[in-house]
Every structure is written in C-alpha cells, then in structure tokens.
Design an enzyme around this catalytic site. Structure first.
Site, PDB file in Angstrom:
ATOM      1  N   ASP A  12      39.979  33.865  44.108  1.00 44.08           N
ATOM      2  CA  ASP A  12      40.395  35.172  44.595  1.00 44.08           C
ATOM      3  C   ASP A  12      39.323  36.156  44.137  1.00 44.08           C
ATOM      4  OD1 ASP A  12      42.108  37.202  45.666  1.00 44.08           O
ATOM      5  OD2 ASP A  12      42.721  37.655  43.616  1.00 44.08           O
ATOM      6  N   ASP A  54      39.463  40.381  43.911  1.00 46.44           N
ATOM      7  CA  ASP A  54      39.818  41.544  43.106  1.00 46.44           C
ATOM      8  C   ASP A  54      40.718  41.137  41.947  1.00 46.44           C
ATOM      9  OD1 ASP A  54      39.689  44.180  42.393  1.00 46.44           O
ATOM     10  OD2 ASP A  54      41.283  44.835  43.727  1.00 46.44           O
TER      11      ASP A  54
END
Length: 306
Positions: free
Chosen positions: A27, A29
C-alpha cells in the site's frame, strides 16, 4: 515458518520471510509515504528489495491518481518504480469494465480527473465529470435528461459530489442492466495531525442507498485488485506478502487472497486493534489479523543491507 499470527517481525524472522517470498505488494499512503514525504528508510527498502531480485507492486485504493501520476510521485521521493507496477483503483476499474464486464457503452462517472483519464485510456467514454449544480425543482430533477449510451455508473472519489449527481446515478441505475461499480469503500481519508475527510465509501454508500443496489467494489479488500496483478504478472500467492497499514483493507485483502501479511504501524491501524481481532476468535475478524507487524518498513533495512 511456524510462528503465531501477529508476530513482531525482527531479527532472524525477517530473513526467513525474505527467503520465503518473491513478491511484495505495498500500500502507499501510511506505508511508504505520508502525504508528500517518504517514510524514512522506505525508498531504500523498496530499492533494495528490487536489487535483491524481489518483484514489487503498489496497490492503492486511491482513485485520484493515474498510474503515471503515482510513478512520478515515487520518482520524486526516491523510489525506483515503474508505471506498470502501480495498481490503483482508477486503473483496475478500467480493467474490470473493459476486460471483465466487456462494457459496450459510456460510463456515468461520479469521480475525478484521474479516474476519467484511466477509463478513457482504456477506450471507455465518460460523462458527468466535474461540477453538476442543482437547477429547478423536484419535477425537473426527476425528469433530468439521460445519455442513452450510458451502460455503467462508476463511483470514485469526487470532490464535486452533489444532489444532482446522486439523482442522475439513481436514474441510470433504475435500469437493471446498467452496471454499478465503486472504486473502494474507505469511509475516511486520514490526514496529518489526526484529521480526516470523508472518503469514497461515503459516496458509494449514498448511491447504493438511493438505488437500492450494491456496487461491484474494485479496491481492497476485494479479491479483484490482486487478480489484476496476477493476470499481468502470474505471481504465486504462496510466495507473496501484502504490506499495509490498514487491517480492514490491506491485511484483509492479503487474507482473502492467501498471501502472507505484514502490518506497519506508521499509518491508520494500531497493534491493539489487531490483538483485539485475534482474541475475539470471530471468523469475520480474524481475517484482519496480520501474520507479522513492524513499527515501520525501515525495520527491514538491516536484513536487506546485510
């Protein structure tokens, strides 16, 4: 590796994990950056993984950036990343509509510029992008004209979400043959300092409520996002680890797809949440328990540098 779930990844266990996998899904952020700043050590981790022969992919529920925009941001922050290694919900939505749904028509888009661009790159025409203010009264809203070529409604993050857009989405979805796609169900977008703004999931839920239909969800924890990576790269789930900061999206995706899972504590979820899920012994919650956790992915650096 015979270890219990939710184990701290440190010491020899890091090397054991590295030896057991060929592929890393990250992932973005909260995992490799926060806002416009890289997590300290994150670029080095990504670049060393690649140098050591691991394949690295980036999977994000954010529909506000194209693959190219993500690759440009990564380059600025010091990550060695290629456009084709990025799998965001804007791109994956286009893949779904073109190759799975085989859409023959236009999309009524409740979404932003990046989502519109990814759909158009796939040869899918969109209508509805941008502000759509209310006019007239209820009779006008109920009789608002529609584009007869629209065959799908796609809902992503849209800062111009409005009552008129909700009304048009309802009218298009009154046709049971009109597809209904949502990029993701994240209800809050966390910001620095503990702040947050409403996420795409709020908009998807609003359209689901008014249309009395459920959207086909593209993003994590939906299996489809991983399917996109597999279809293009043929990766083995048993030799893959999902690295994320959210239990309900990243870690659950990994569990749903048979991947190893690694939670980093630099983002949304906290260790006590994972522990509570584990101690609940509830099947619906144990899928959100990671195999491993680290304070930050920089914890992998010593093993990669050694």
């Amino acid at each position: 590796m015979a270890v219990s779930k939710c184990s701290r990844l440190s010491g020899p266990l890091i090397q054991e994990l590295l030896n057991s996998v060929d592929n890393f899904l990250f992932d973005c952020d909260g995992v490799i950056w926060r806002g416009d700043e890289a997590i300290p050590g994150a670029p080095e981790v990504i670049n060393l993984l690649k140098k050591n022969g691991k394949r690295v992919f980036f999977v994000t529920n954010n529909s506000t950036k194209t693959r190219e925009m993500y690759a440009e941001k990564m380059a600025k922050l010091g990550f060695q990343a290629k456009t084709e290694e990025v799998f965001g919900t804007a791109y994956c939505s286009a893949v779904f509509l073109k190759h799975i749904a085989k859409l023959d028509g236009k999309v009524y888009l409740v979404g932003g510029n990046a989502l519109s661009k990814e759909l158009q790159t796939a040869g899918i025409q969109t209508v509805g992008f941008g502000p759509d203010p209310v006019f007239g009264g209820q009779s006008d809203w109920a009789d608002v004209p529609l584009d007869p070529e629209v065959k799908a409604v796609v809902v992503g993050f849209d800062e111009h979400f409005s009552y008129m857009k909700l009304t048009k989405a309802l009218k298009y979805l009154d046709n049971p043959n009109c597809l209904f796609v949502g990029t993701n169900t994240d209800t809050r977008l966390p910001l620095e300092g503990g702040r947050a703004v409403p996420g795409t999931g709020c908009l998807v839920r609003a359209v689901e409520t008014v249309s009395q239909r459920k959207a086909q969800i593209i993003g994590k924890p939906s299996h489809f996002m991983f399917d996109c990576v597999v279809s293009e790269y043929g990766i083995d789930p048993a030799r893959t680890v999902m690295v994320g900061d959210r239990l309900d999206t990243d870690i659950l995706l990994g569990s749903n797809c048979g991947l190893k899972t690694l939670l980093t504590l630099t983002g949304v979820s906290h260790l006590d949440e994972a522990t509570a899920h584990q101690e609940s012994h509830c099947p619906e919650r144990t899928g959100m328990v990671p195999d491993y956790y680290v304070e930050t992915i920089a914890d992998l650096l010593p093993a990669l540098q050694g």
